[in-house]
Enzyme design. Structure first.
Site, PDB file in Angstrom:
ATOM      1  N   GLY A   9      -2.810  -2.274   8.206  1.00 15.22           N
ATOM      2  CA  GLY A   9      -2.930  -0.858   8.561  1.00 15.22           C
ATOM      3  C   GLY A   9      -4.395  -0.451   8.536  1.00 15.22           C
ATOM      4  N   GLN A  13      -7.470   6.230   9.443  1.00 14.83           N
ATOM      5  CA  GLN A  13      -8.666   6.966   9.009  1.00 14.83           C
ATOM      6  C   GLN A  13      -9.309   6.286   7.796  1.00 14.83           C
ATOM      7  OE1 GLN A  13      -7.894  10.733   7.085  1.00 14.83           O
ATOM      8  NE2 GLN A  13      -9.931  11.542   7.548  1.00 14.83           N
ATOM      9  N   TYR A 142       7.403  12.111   3.931  1.00 20.09           N
ATOM     10  CA  TYR A 142       6.186  11.377   3.555  1.00 20.09           C
ATOM     11  C   TYR A 142       5.998  11.412   2.038  1.00 20.09           C
ATOM     12  CZ  TYR A 142       1.094  10.626   3.124  1.00 20.09           C
ATOM     13  OH  TYR A 142      -0.160  10.182   2.770  1.00 20.09           O
TER      14      TYR A 142
HETATM   15  C1  VAH Z   1      -1.486  14.132   5.218  1.00 19.25           C
HETATM   16  N1  VAH Z   1      -3.797  13.367   5.109  1.00 19.25           N
HETATM   17  O1  VAH Z   1      -1.938  15.224   5.532  1.00 19.25           O
HETATM   18  C2  VAH Z   1      -2.459  13.134   4.572  1.00 19.25           C
HETATM   19  C3  VAH Z   1      -2.520  13.308   3.075  1.00 19.25           C
HETATM   20  C4  VAH Z   1      -2.620  14.900   1.146  1.00 19.25           C
HETATM   21  C5  VAH Z   1      -2.473  14.753   2.618  1.00 19.25           C
HETATM   22  O2  VAH Z   1      -1.552  12.572   2.442  1.00 19.25           O
HETATM   23  O3  VAH Z   1      -0.343  13.800   5.391  1.00 19.25           O
END
Ligand code: VAH
Length: 315
Positions: A9, A13, A142
């Site tokens: 991966g 970013q 997530y």
């Molecule tokens: C997101 N950049 O926005 C990631 C991160 C804390 C945010 O995990 O999903």
């Protein structure tokens, strides 16, 4: 023993900048980057392999071919995209991790880095100075996958002795590689738009305070964690990491100090607002500071200056 690293991966970013630092530290021949498709550019001497982390046989073949001493697993679907494709996010974030954990066990690869996120906190977590241990009720797929992943990491460490290390990244801000599918991405887009258009319409409301971290600090901190003696590490789920907490209004004011004509506006009813509202505003990273000497260096002013100076010469 010579360190050899495989990063899965690597085009994202964080991966794209972490790979640069790791290649500088260990040499091109000892850092193999991989992702589901080739990178935009590959410098001479750099090694890259195309791989789908969900193809366990292919990942095993990669690990057998290169015999790494460390694996950095960064492949994941972030919060905003994850809400559009929840089951894909769960599959990639969980089965990708399980594939790597099981293969590391099978092949005797001891050291693994896996990123978690402040997204593991939820609406009933403390909002300010959120502690390492507290109520964690994430309500994005997530965040749920990252919390489950933290539990797996601690389990594989305690049950099998895998030396897995992890940090709960805040929103990461960088100029070299655009972020993909995150809720905190506004804090990167704003700089590109400020320079290109002189204005930006934020998809998060002006007082949405979120924990953020500049990429330079994130990369340095990650490598410092991986270099720390194992016996110093008391956290094997994932370390809270804090950098700078700010709101869209605060970053707009900071940009105006350098670009006085910059205009900020706000778009309402964006689905990412609900995700952001479920997250903490600031993080307590006392364990990282105590266990392995973590210390951020960029504040809002320094980050804003660095972002604008670099973007001015690179876009
Ligand atoms: C997101 N950049 O926005 C990631 C991160 C804390 C945010 O995990 O999903």
């Amino acid at each position: 023993m010579k360190e050899r690293i495989i990063m899965i991966g690597a085009n994202g970013q964080i991966g794209s900048e972490l790979a640069v630092a790791l290649r500088q530290k260990f040499g091109n021949e000892n850092v193999i980057t991989s992702d589901i498709r080739p990178p935009a550019e590959l410098k001479s001497g750099e090694i890259f392999e195309t791989i789908n982390v969900l193809d366990k046989d292919a990942v095993k073949a990669l690990l057998v071919k290169y015999k790494p001493t460390q694996i950095y697993l960064l492949a994941a679907m972030l919060s905003a995209t994850g809400e559009q494709y929840p089951m894909k996010a769960w599959d990639l974030n969980m089965n990708g991790l399980l594939n790597v954990l099981d293969l590391a066990l099978e092949l005797g690869i001891k050291k693994i880095f896996w990123p978690s996120s402040i997204a593991v906190f939820g609406p009933n977590s403390p909002k300010q100075h959120t502690e390492q241990y507290c109520v964690m009720d994430p309500n994005s797929i997530y965040g749920i996958s990252k919390l489950a992943g933290e539990r797996l990491c601690e389990y594989y460490h305690q049950k099998y002795g895998l030396d897995i290390r992890s940090v709960r990244y805040p929103g990461i801000i960088s100029w070299k590689t655009a972020p993909g599918g995150g809720t905190t991405d506004y804090a990167v887009h704003i700089f590109f738009e400020a320079l290109r258009q002189g204005k930006y319409a934020s998809f998060l409301s002006e007082n949405t305070e979120l924990p953020m971290l500049y990429m330079d600090d994130a990369v340095r901190g990650t490598i410092e964690l991986m270099d720390a003696p194992a016996e110093q590490l008391s956290i094997r789920s994932s370390y809270n990491l804090a950098g700078i907490s700010f709101t869209p209004a605060m970053i707009a004011e900071e940009i105006k100090k350098i670009l006085p004509n910059f205009e900020m506006s706000y778009v309402e009813n964006d689905p990412r607002q609900a995700i952001a509202d479920s997250w903490p505003a600031s993080i307590d990273d006392a364990y990282a500071r105590k266990d392995w000497g973590w210390q951020p260096t960029f504040d809002l002013e320094a980050m804003t200056k660095d972002m604008i100076e670099n973007l001015k010469t690179n876009i």
